[in-house]
Design a protein around this motif. Structure first.
Motif, PDB file in Angstrom:
ATOM      1  N   VAL A 138       0.883  -1.165   0.000  1.00  0.00           N
ATOM      2  CA  VAL A 138       0.000   0.000   0.000  1.00  0.00           C
ATOM      3  C   VAL A 138       0.921   1.215   0.000  1.00  0.00           C
ATOM      4  CG1 VAL A 138      -1.863   1.232   1.152  1.00  0.00           C
ATOM      5  CG2 VAL A 138      -1.748  -1.270   1.290  1.00  0.00           C
ATOM      6  N   ALA A 139       1.221   1.720  -1.201  1.00  0.00           N
ATOM      7  CA  ALA A 139       2.211   2.777  -1.363  1.00  0.00           C
ATOM      8  C   ALA A 139       1.528   4.128  -1.372  1.00  0.00           C
ATOM      9  CB  ALA A 139       2.986   2.578  -2.661  1.00  0.00           C
ATOM     10  N   MET A 140       1.990   5.014  -0.499  1.00  0.00           N
ATOM     11  CA  MET A 140       1.378   6.347  -0.416  1.00  0.00           C
ATOM     12  C   MET A 140       2.442   7.409  -0.198  1.00  0.00           C
ATOM     13  SD  MET A 140      -0.467   5.929   3.333  1.00  0.00           S
ATOM     14  CE  MET A 140      -1.513   4.611   2.753  1.00  0.00           C
ATOM     15  N   PRO A 141       2.273   8.580  -0.817  1.00  0.00           N
ATOM     16  CA  PRO A 141       3.209   9.673  -0.581  1.00  0.00           C
ATOM     17  C   PRO A 141       3.169  10.131   0.863  1.00  0.00           C
ATOM     18  CG  PRO A 141       1.884  10.060  -2.552  1.00  0.00           C
ATOM     19  CD  PRO A 141       1.253   8.920  -1.821  1.00  0.00           C
ATOM     20  N   ALA A 142       4.299  10.669   1.331  1.00  0.00           N
ATOM     21  CA  ALA A 142       4.411  11.107   2.717  1.00  0.00           C
ATOM     22  C   ALA A 142       3.888  12.508   2.948  1.00  0.00           C
ATOM     23  CB  ALA A 142       5.875  11.053   3.147  1.00  0.00           C
ATOM     24  N   VAL A 227      -1.868   0.235  -4.808  1.00  0.00           N
ATOM     25  CA  VAL A 227      -1.962  -1.029  -4.074  1.00  0.00           C
ATOM     26  C   VAL A 227      -1.639  -2.147  -5.057  1.00  0.00           C
ATOM     27  CG1 VAL A 227      -3.426  -2.497  -2.632  1.00  0.00           C
ATOM     28  CG2 VAL A 227      -3.751  -0.004  -2.604  1.00  0.00           C
ATOM     29  N   VAL A 228      -0.609  -2.957  -4.735  1.00  0.00           N
ATOM     30  CA  VAL A 228      -0.145  -3.958  -5.700  1.00  0.00           C
ATOM     31  C   VAL A 228       0.666  -5.022  -4.965  1.00  0.00           C
ATOM     32  CG1 VAL A 228       1.942  -2.620  -6.222  1.00  0.00           C
ATOM     33  CG2 VAL A 228       1.097  -4.274  -7.896  1.00  0.00           C
ATOM     34  N   ARG A 229       0.573  -6.276  -5.436  1.00  0.00           N
ATOM     35  CA  ARG A 229       1.410  -7.324  -4.896  1.00  0.00           C
ATOM     36  C   ARG A 229       2.870  -7.046  -5.224  1.00  0.00           C
ATOM     37  NH1 ARG A 229      -1.460 -12.198  -3.542  1.00  0.00           N
ATOM     38  NH2 ARG A 229       0.543 -13.235  -3.240  1.00  0.00           N
TER      39      ARG A 229
END
Length: 506
Positions: A138-142, A227-229
């Motif tokens: 779950v990649a999100m900018p800071a 969101v990615v495996r």
């Protein structure tokens, strides 16, 4: 063959996608992408201390708020205990301290150089694949703000169900207004659960085109949350960006690892192209006959990328006249104004309308809110003139504490230096300047050439040009000194380090 070698060797997309769905309920790993510079929030955000490290809204910094964004998640997926943070070497110590300050045991990946978000996510995927049984990232900018965490969690839960099946998922924000500061996603066919296929990504449009996008109802804002495996991301990067994939894998395999961080090997990482997730992957889906599916899930959670002072104003609570403020600010007859007093001085706005007024110790910005996107161009001009205000604040944080440049002139500079208990500056020397140190409070342990001695309050010493020296705080309270530098050149790059507890030598 270890896990990194196994995924690095994977070239059969069908096999990888098939295998990615065989692990029941893999954990979610929060990946925080913290490598930005935030120049449009100048003069508060600067190259050496960007907006994610600043309390732009609320009492926590944007990075700290992002670290806590998955707390209380109650979806169908377990959350890995520790988030992964990818940041630049120049911001590592501040990132580490801010995580420790709020009790987060983050796994920090330190990029040797900036290569944008696609290589950053690739490093995180290598970490997650090796350590969390092919986790869902779950990649999100800071540096974003989200008001409704429950709505965010619901969107992530739905996105994870698609990612588990092999899709590359992004969260899209139904637009509230035409905005030229955001990228857009053109929606494809609808899925039964409210998600949509991705038809294509669109870069930040001009005002007229943005209005057309919003009125059509076929576009959502690009939130920058993916969101990615881990295995799927690594395989798609290998297919679309093989040079990036190879550079990241080699840099990861030869990384230096400590208890606090992972530092990928610099020479290998520098071979990676610099590219964003959008350009490197999302805009390629469907173009090359790939087997990858792009899905967008709606996010209605009070999202803002805080990419400009106008976006900050939009995200803040306002008075009855539409004014918002931080710090010591007074409004008199003003409306639709954002004002921030960063340096502690009283900032008074009289009769202002639709303005941004931001004050720091060494700069003041006054801008029409409709022109805040031009701040980035202004910062480029400041940098081209080699003015220090583009990159650093007057107060500069270091792993041992901070220094504040009080005054400077021809051949001299005065700094207030604060060293935290246990802090120790590097053993160093200067070719072009001498230094005078006066202890204001605390106790200093001084190394000067072959000597080592203690200084207490109101005591002083002199460091001649070319002599190796070090300053340490052996006490239990902060050490505060006044340093007077004199010489022909006083730049921060006139430092030769021989030993450093923070790994800054070589």
């Amino acid at each position: 063959m270890d896990k990194v070698d196994a995924i690095a060797a994977a070239t059969n997309v069908e096999t990888t996608l098939s295998n990615s769905a065989t692990v029941d309920s893999p954990p979610l790993v929060q990946v925080i992408l913290a490598g930005g510079s935030g120049t449009r929030l100048w003069p508060v955000s600067r190259e050496q201390f960007p907006k994610q490290l600043i309390d732009v809204i609320g009492n926590q910094t944007l990075l700290q708020a992002t670290m806590g964004r998955m707390a209380g998640f109650e979806g169908a997926w377990d959350i890995a205990a520790d988030p992964v943070i990818v940041c630049g070497a120049e911001h590592y110590f501040a990132t580490y301290e801010q995580a420790r300050e709020i009790g987060v045991n983050a796994r920090i990946i330190v990029e040797p150089a900036r290569r944008d978000t696609a290589p950053a996510l690739t490093l995180a995927a290598l970490s997650a694949y090796a350590e969390n049984d092919d986790a869902i990232l779950v990649a999100m900018p800071a540096d974003h703000a989200i008001a409704n965490l429950e709505a965010l969690h619901q969107a992530i839960d739905l996105a994870a169900s698609h990612a588990h099946k092999g899709a590359i998922v992004t969260l899209g924000v139904p637009p509230e207004r035409p905005d030229t500061g955001f990228g857009y996603i053109r929606l494809g066919g609808a899925l039964r659960d409210g998600a949509r296929h991705i038809e294509r990504f669109v870069e930040k449009p001009a005002a007229e085109l943005a209005a057309q996008y919003v009125s059509s109802g076929n576009y959502w804002w690009n939130s920058g949350i993916f969101v990615v495996r881990a295995s799927v991301w690594l395989t798609v990067i290998e297919q679309f960006q093989p040079d990036m994939h190879a550079a990241c894998v080699h840099a990861w395999r030869n990384a230096k690892r400590t208890d606090e961080c992972v530092m990928p090997e610099a020479g290998e990482f520098l071979n990676s192209p610099s590219d964003s997730i959008d350009y490197a992957v999302m805009e390629q889906l469907g173009k090359r006959g790939s087997n990858f599916t792009g899905v967008v899930v709606p996010l209605e959670a009070g999202w803002s990328d805080l990419g400009s002072w106008d976006a900050v104003w939009q995200a803040m609570e306002k008075d009855e006249c539409g004014n918002a403020s931080n710090g010591r600010v007074l409004f008199e007859g003003s409306s639709a104004t954002y004002a921030r007093s960063q340096g502690g001085r009283l900032l008074a706005c009289v009769g202002t309308h639709n303005l941004v007024v931001v004050e720091t110790d060494d700069a003041v910005l006054v801008a029409d809110r409709s022109h805040v996107q031009d701040v980035k161009t202004l910062v480029s001009r400041i940098r081209s003139e080699k003015s220090p205000e583009a990159d650093a604040h007057r107060k500069v944080r270091r792993p041992w504490g901070f220094y504040d440049s009080i005054d400077h002139g021809d051949r001299f500079q005065v700094k207030r230096i604060v060293v935290m208990p246990g802090g120790r500056l590097s053993l160093q020397m200067h070719h072009h300047r001498a230094e005078h140190w006066v202890v204001v409070s605390g106790t200093a342990l001084v190394t000067r050439g072959e000597e080592q001695f203690l200084l207490g309050e109101n005591e002083s010493t002199f460091i001649p040009l070319g002599v190796c020296h070090r300053l340490e705080n052996p006490g239990r309270v902060p050490l505060q000194i006044i340093e007077v530098q004199s010489g022909a050149y006083l730049g921060e790059d006139d430092i030769v380090r021989f030993d450093d507890k923070y790994g800054r030598c070589g």
